[in-house]
Motif scaffolding. Structure first.
Motif, PDB file in Angstrom:
ATOM      1  N   GLU A  73       0.817  -1.207   0.000  1.00 26.55           N
ATOM      2  CA  GLU A  73       0.000   0.000   0.000  1.00 26.55           C
ATOM      3  C   GLU A  73       0.857   1.266   0.000  1.00 26.55           C
ATOM      4  O   GLU A  73       0.478   2.276  -0.586  1.00 26.55           O
ATOM      5  CB  GLU A  73      -0.996  -0.003   1.174  1.00 26.55           C
ATOM      6  CG  GLU A  73      -0.412  -0.227   2.560  1.00 26.55           C
ATOM      7  CD  GLU A  73      -0.417  -1.696   2.977  1.00 26.55           C
ATOM      8  OE1 GLU A  73      -0.107  -2.555   2.124  1.00 26.55           O
ATOM      9  OE2 GLU A  73      -0.711  -1.980   4.156  1.00 26.55           O
ATOM     10  N   CYS A  77       0.815   4.284  -2.628  1.00 27.73           N
ATOM     11  CA  CYS A  77       0.665   5.675  -2.197  1.00 27.73           C
ATOM     12  C   CYS A  77       1.830   6.539  -2.684  1.00 27.73           C
ATOM     13  O   CYS A  77       1.685   7.736  -2.888  1.00 27.73           O
ATOM     14  CB  CYS A  77       0.534   5.751  -0.675  1.00 27.73           C
ATOM     15  SG  CYS A  77      -1.025   5.071  -0.068  1.00 27.73           S
ATOM     16  N   ALA A 101     -12.139   4.566  -2.017  1.00 28.73           N
ATOM     17  CA  ALA A 101     -11.301   4.163  -0.879  1.00 28.73           C
ATOM     18  C   ALA A 101      -9.825   4.259  -1.263  1.00 28.73           C
ATOM     19  O   ALA A 101      -8.986   4.706  -0.476  1.00 28.73           O
ATOM     20  CB  ALA A 101     -11.661   2.741  -0.441  1.00 28.73           C
ATOM     21  N   ASN A 104      -8.783   7.978  -1.620  1.00 29.63           N
ATOM     22  CA  ASN A 104      -8.658   8.615  -0.309  1.00 29.63           C
ATOM     23  C   ASN A 104      -7.487   8.066   0.497  1.00 29.63           C
ATOM     24  O   ASN A 104      -6.894   8.784   1.306  1.00 29.63           O
ATOM     25  CB  ASN A 104      -9.973   8.498   0.467  1.00 29.63           C
ATOM     26  CG  ASN A 104     -10.982   9.542  -0.003  1.00 29.63           C
ATOM     27  OD1 ASN A 104     -10.585  10.601  -0.496  1.00 29.63           O
ATOM     28  ND2 ASN A 104     -12.251   9.244   0.134  1.00 29.63           N
ATOM     29  N   ALA A 105      -7.164   6.802   0.284  1.00 26.70           N
ATOM     30  CA  ALA A 105      -5.985   6.239   0.974  1.00 26.70           C
ATOM     31  C   ALA A 105      -4.727   6.970   0.515  1.00 26.70           C
ATOM     32  O   ALA A 105      -3.864   7.321   1.319  1.00 26.70           O
ATOM     33  CB  ALA A 105      -5.886   4.737   0.702  1.00 26.70           C
ATOM     34  N   LYS A 108      -4.772  10.511   1.932  1.00 26.00           N
ATOM     35  CA  LYS A 108      -4.440  10.508   3.358  1.00 26.00           C
ATOM     36  C   LYS A 108      -2.921  10.373   3.540  1.00 26.00           C
ATOM     37  O   LYS A 108      -2.325  11.040   4.375  1.00 26.00           O
ATOM     38  CB  LYS A 108      -5.165   9.343   4.032  1.00 26.00           C
ATOM     39  CG  LYS A 108      -5.097   9.379   5.552  1.00 26.00           C
ATOM     40  CD  LYS A 108      -5.953   8.265   6.147  1.00 26.00           C
ATOM     41  CE  LYS A 108      -5.840   8.265   7.665  1.00 26.00           C
ATOM     42  NZ  LYS A 108      -6.615   7.156   8.245  1.00 26.00           N
ATOM     43  N   TYR A 109      -2.318   9.508   2.759  1.00 25.06           N
ATOM     44  CA  TYR A 109      -0.874   9.298   2.813  1.00 25.06           C
ATOM     45  C   TYR A 109      -0.124  10.596   2.537  1.00 25.06           C
ATOM     46  O   TYR A 109       0.888  10.891   3.141  1.00 25.06           O
ATOM     47  CB  TYR A 109      -0.497   8.218   1.804  1.00 25.06           C
ATOM     48  CG  TYR A 109       0.973   7.865   1.772  1.00 25.06           C
ATOM     49  CD1 TYR A 109       1.515   6.972   2.691  1.00 25.06           C
ATOM     50  CD2 TYR A 109       1.815   8.410   0.803  1.00 25.06           C
ATOM     51  CE1 TYR A 109       2.859   6.635   2.652  1.00 25.06           C
ATOM     52  CE2 TYR A 109       3.163   8.079   0.755  1.00 25.06           C
ATOM     53  CZ  TYR A 109       3.679   7.186   1.682  1.00 25.06           C
ATOM     54  OH  TYR A 109       5.010   6.855   1.636  1.00 25.06           O
TER      55      TYR A 109
ATOM     56  N   ARG B 385      -4.614  -3.711  -1.466  1.00 26.51           N
ATOM     57  CA  ARG B 385      -3.421  -3.042  -0.949  1.00 26.51           C
ATOM     58  C   ARG B 385      -2.599  -2.442  -2.084  1.00 26.51           C
ATOM     59  O   ARG B 385      -1.999  -1.369  -1.940  1.00 26.51           O
ATOM     60  CB  ARG B 385      -2.569  -4.019  -0.138  1.00 26.51           C
ATOM     61  CG  ARG B 385      -3.258  -4.475   1.133  1.00 26.51           C
ATOM     62  CD  ARG B 385      -2.414  -5.494   1.871  1.00 26.51           C
ATOM     63  NE  ARG B 385      -1.197  -4.891   2.419  1.00 26.51           N
ATOM     64  CZ  ARG B 385      -0.197  -5.597   2.946  1.00 26.51           C
ATOM     65  NH1 ARG B 385      -0.275  -6.913   2.990  1.00 26.51           N
ATOM     66  NH2 ARG B 385       0.861  -4.992   3.430  1.00 26.51           N
ATOM     67  N   ILE B 389      -4.799   0.857  -0.369  1.00 31.40           N
ATOM     68  CA  ILE B 389      -5.653   0.686   0.808  1.00 31.40           C
ATOM     69  C   ILE B 389      -4.877  -0.099   1.880  1.00 31.40           C
ATOM     70  O   ILE B 389      -4.395  -1.197   1.597  1.00 31.40           O
ATOM     71  CB  ILE B 389      -6.961  -0.033   0.409  1.00 31.40           C
ATOM     72  CG1 ILE B 389      -7.726   0.846  -0.594  1.00 31.40           C
ATOM     73  CG2 ILE B 389      -7.811  -0.341   1.625  1.00 31.40           C
ATOM     74  CD1 ILE B 389      -8.896   0.159  -1.258  1.00 31.40           C
ATOM     75  N   PRO B 390      -4.744   0.460   3.083  1.00 33.42           N
ATOM     76  CA  PRO B 390      -3.954  -0.215   4.118  1.00 33.42           C
ATOM     77  C   PRO B 390      -4.497  -1.613   4.444  1.00 33.42           C
ATOM     78  O   PRO B 390      -5.698  -1.868   4.310  1.00 33.42           O
ATOM     79  CB  PRO B 390      -4.083   0.710   5.337  1.00 33.42           C
ATOM     80  CG  PRO B 390      -4.489   2.032   4.789  1.00 33.42           C
ATOM     81  CD  PRO B 390      -5.273   1.744   3.539  1.00 33.42           C
ATOM     82  N   GLN B 393      -7.593  -1.997   6.694  1.00 31.25           N
ATOM     83  CA  GLN B 393      -8.814  -1.532   6.028  1.00 31.25           C
ATOM     84  C   GLN B 393      -9.218  -2.488   4.902  1.00 31.25           C
ATOM     85  O   GLN B 393     -10.406  -2.740   4.681  1.00 31.25           O
ATOM     86  CB  GLN B 393      -8.604  -0.116   5.478  1.00 31.25           C
ATOM     87  CG  GLN B 393      -9.899   0.570   5.069  1.00 31.25           C
ATOM     88  CD  GLN B 393      -9.655   1.844   4.282  1.00 31.25           C
ATOM     89  OE1 GLN B 393      -8.542   2.367   4.240  1.00 31.25           O
ATOM     90  NE2 GLN B 393     -10.702   2.343   3.644  1.00 31.25           N
ATOM     91  N   GLU B 433     -14.098   6.811   5.044  1.00 30.58           N
ATOM     92  CA  GLU B 433     -12.878   6.825   4.235  1.00 30.58           C
ATOM     93  C   GLU B 433     -13.157   6.507   2.778  1.00 30.58           C
ATOM     94  O   GLU B 433     -12.475   6.981   1.893  1.00 30.58           O
ATOM     95  CB  GLU B 433     -11.884   5.796   4.759  1.00 30.58           C
ATOM     96  CG  GLU B 433     -11.432   6.097   6.161  1.00 30.58           C
ATOM     97  CD  GLU B 433      -9.943   5.885   6.314  1.00 30.58           C
ATOM     98  OE1 GLU B 433      -9.415   5.036   5.601  1.00 30.58           O
ATOM     99  OE2 GLU B 433      -9.350   6.586   7.135  1.00 30.58           O
TER     100      GLU B 433
END
Lengths: 256, 435
Positions: A73, A77, A101, A104-105, A108-109, B385, B389-390, B393, B433
């Motif tokens: 991830e 990012c 999602a 936005n991930a 956010k990063y 991932r 996406i972490p 999550q 999110e």
């Protein structure tokens, strides 16, 4: 932007990649060609960070950062994207929800607030047209029941929305008829710009008629056997991989 | 065996004698209680030597000296609510709590009331149904409920009556080492329609032994939802009997979340042609929780359709059992009966067991069952991932997708949305999110 130095990778104790060196600068599109089992997909998966691959030697740097220390991830990012050879079906997760999602991930990063709903909708619509995707696909579960062509288009669509700085396309042409191939290639070409790098992995020269690379590398038995310009792809088309043929299929057998 | 073990057979007798002595109720009801108590005595406390109880370990209950509950005060805030207009009955420790209940005006002849009160006012409506539905004859806790129920909900809708507002029935238990036996009797006459939400909640270590009886007349339609969210230390041993007449439709949504041990036995009889039944069950369990559904769907008449869809999501050392029987009687041709059990394990210590069973005695039927148990798909997790996406999550998203598929079957929007929020919170997934 992507520097691969002396990369050795094993899968279940079998060495698949045996010392890869590759440098891709911003704006460049490189193609990796090779017979089945030469290690092409292993390279894609190691770059993206999939489990099950052990790097025994060498390194990969992405904008100077050690890529191999990052989880998948974080790589995404940081601006890395893998278009999957076999996109995964995820029942119950709507395509649009998934994309948001993901967007936005990444935001956010970077320390940015979540994307504005209207802006996101506009972006999605604009990018959908790029790959001629139907709006109904947004509401459907990720890749569930998609045809082979729809899945590959969805990969390019995701790439178009996420706008990575560097993208690896792993056999994005496999299973596509010529019309779908053109759509996918047009989508990729629309994203090419002086800042963005691409690594296009393919078995066939056909895709490279539409996504014309700056450099072509021939991967055979875990090593780059030859590098050249786009004309190398045509040569391979004419002659096949027979010239490079030593123990084809080793990687495929080990990975199976 | 511990010294406490005989409590459940012999020493129930004085407790029962005292219980019936203090009740003033019609002879017919007193007789039902005595018969049920005798049945309970004959059946005895279940043991794991019995096939139906082979997987359910009741030893933790047998070390506790269960008592009748005292009255308890419950804050209104501790009780679940449903948005929008509802008919609402609240029972605390099996006793009607009128102050917490709310009953808007009903169509003529319809009843939504305390079963205990209705014994004196509408016995003629109760008698044809109470303990009259077939099924669960060998279930000791169904017998125990009939012997000991103090009160419960009575829903009666005459022919053609449609109650639009959901009927919200809240059963709250509170106390230490107490056992409660709430009852629900629901009778829909021909073409009547109702939407019912039953919620089991509580605090403390208690044993809840509820019994629900659902009778559907010709063409009746019932949407029934049951949310078991008992206190973490509680035990739940519930039972549901359903009898469906011709052309009736029963949609049952069962959600099991709470308690340290929860089991529900369902017995559905499709007793008329073209009856349809859908059973949609979801169990979420973690730590040492145990969740168990024992289901029997019996097709007695032709052209019936039934579908059982049960899922569980298990974390920690949680265990789930699904035992599902489809029984098709010889005359029940053109039956279409389906059953699936799907279980998602989030830890290596979690365990799911599925026992699909078919008894097909007719030759022109479509019956099918399937069962899967597995961990989260690592390819799907990697795919998410790889898009940024972490990991936590990504896993939550996949679990949510698996479970939400069941919640999406619920047509009652305020409930579906509440449960979706609960699911998301439980999965620590910040919907904001992605949404």
């Amino acid at each position: 932007m992507l520097e691969i130095r002396n990369l050795h990778v094993t899968v279940e104790d079998r060495e698949i990649l045996k010392g890869i060196d590759l440098t891709i600068r911003p704006g460049e599109t490189h193609a990796i060609m090779g017979p089945n089992g030469s290690g092409k997909s292993t390279l894609a998966n190691v770059i993206a960070g999939r489990d099950g691959y052990t790097v025994t030697e060498g390194e990969i740097r992405f904008d100077g950062k050690n890529l191999l220390e990052m989880d998948p991830e974080t790589r995404a990012c940081e601006g890395l994207f893998l278009a999957f050879q076999y996109p995964v079906e995820i029942p119950g997760v709507a395509n649009l929800y998934f994309l948001k999602a993901a967007v936005n991930a990444v935001r956010k990063y970077r320390g940015e607030p979540p994307v504005d709903a209207m802006d996101f909708w506009d972006l999605v619509h604009e990018r959908m047209e790029l790959v001629k995707m139907d709006e109904s696909m947004l509401k459907r579960s990720v890749n569930e029941g998609f045809s082979g062509g729809e899945k590959k288009r969805n990969e390019v669509f995701q790439m178009a929305v996420l706008q990575p700085r560097f993208a690896v396309l792993d056999e994005t042409d496999s299973g596509l008829d010529i019309d779908a191939l053109k759509v996918v290639a047009d989508g990729v070409n629309a994203l090419r710009n002086p800042e963005r790098g691409f690594l296009v992995i393919t078995h066939y020269q056909r895709l490279l008629d539409y996504i014309v690379p700056d450099h072509v590398h021939v991967l055979v038995n875990g090593k780059i056997a030859r590098s050249g310009g786009k004309e190398l792809a045509l040569e391979l088309e004419a002659q096949g991989y027979a010239l490079y043929n030593e123990e084809p299929g080793r990687a495929r057998r080990a990975a199976a | 065996m511990t010294a406490a073990a005989p409590l459940f057979s012999e020493s129930y007798r004085p407790a029962f004698a005292e219980f019936v002595a203090n009740r003033r109720e019609p002879d017919a009801i007193a007789r039902l209680r005595r018969e049920a108590f005798d049945r309970f005595q004959t059946l005895g406390w279940p043991t794991r030597q019995q096939e139906a109880w082979r997987l359910t370990d009741l030893s933790a209950l047998q070390t506790i000296a269960w008592r009748q509950p005292a009255d308890a005060l419950v804050e209104a805030g501790a009780l679940p609510t449903l948005e929008g207009p509802t008919h609402r009955l609240v029972f605390v420790n099996g006793r009607f709590a009128p102050g917490l209940s709310r009953l808007p005006k009903l169509p003529d002849g319809a009843l939504i009331t305390s079963l205990g009160q209705a014994l004196t006012t509408h016995l003629e409506r109760i008698e044809p149904y109470l303990d009259r539905l077939p099924g669960l004859e060998r279930h000791p806790f169904a017998a125990l409920n009939t012997a000991f129920w103090e009160d419960g909900a009575f829903v009666y809708l005459p022919c053609g009556t449609v109650v639009e507002e959901p009927i919200h029935l809240v059963f709250y238990a509170a106390g230490s080492d107490v056992t409660v036996h709430p009852r629900l009797l629901l009778a829909l006459e021909g073409n009547a329609q109702a939407t019912v939400v039953v919620e089991y909640r509580g605090q403390g270590r208690y044993l809840n032994v509820p019994l629900a009886e659902l009778a559907l007349g010709t063409g009746a339609v019932l949407h029934y939802h049951q949310i078991q969210e008992e206190a973490p230390q509680a035990f739940h041993l519930g039972a549901i009997r359903v009898r469906q007449a011709r052309d009736s439709v029963a949609n049952l949504h069962l959600l099991s979340l709470g308690g340290q041990l929860a089991r529900a036995d369902l017995d559905v009889l499709l007793d008329g042609e073209d009856a349809q039944c859908a059973l949609n069950g979801l169990t979420l369990a973690r730590d040492q929780q145990y969740g168990d559904y024992h289901v029997r769907v019996e097709h007695a008449q032709p052209h019936g359709a039934s579908e059982q869809r049960f899922k569980s999501v298990l974390d920690g050392k949680a265990r789930s059992v699904f035992d599902g029987m489809i029984h098709v009687r010889p005359g029940a041709q053109k039956t279409d009966a389906r059953q699936t059990s799907r279980n998602l394990l989030l830890s290596k210590q979690a365990q799911a067991q599925a026992n699909p069973r078919l008894e097909i005695l007719a030759d022109d039927v479509k019956c099918g069952h399937g069962s899967t148990t597995g961990f989260l798909d690592p390819d799907a997790e990697f795919y998410l991932r790889a898009r940024g996406i972490p990991a936590t999550q990504a896993r939550a998203l996949l679990v949510h997708a698996f479970a939400n598929d069941n919640l999406n079957q619920i047509r009652l929007t305020p409930l579906r949305e509440r449960l979706a929020r609960l699911l998301a919170a439980r999965l620590a997934l910040d919907l904001a999110e992605g949404k």
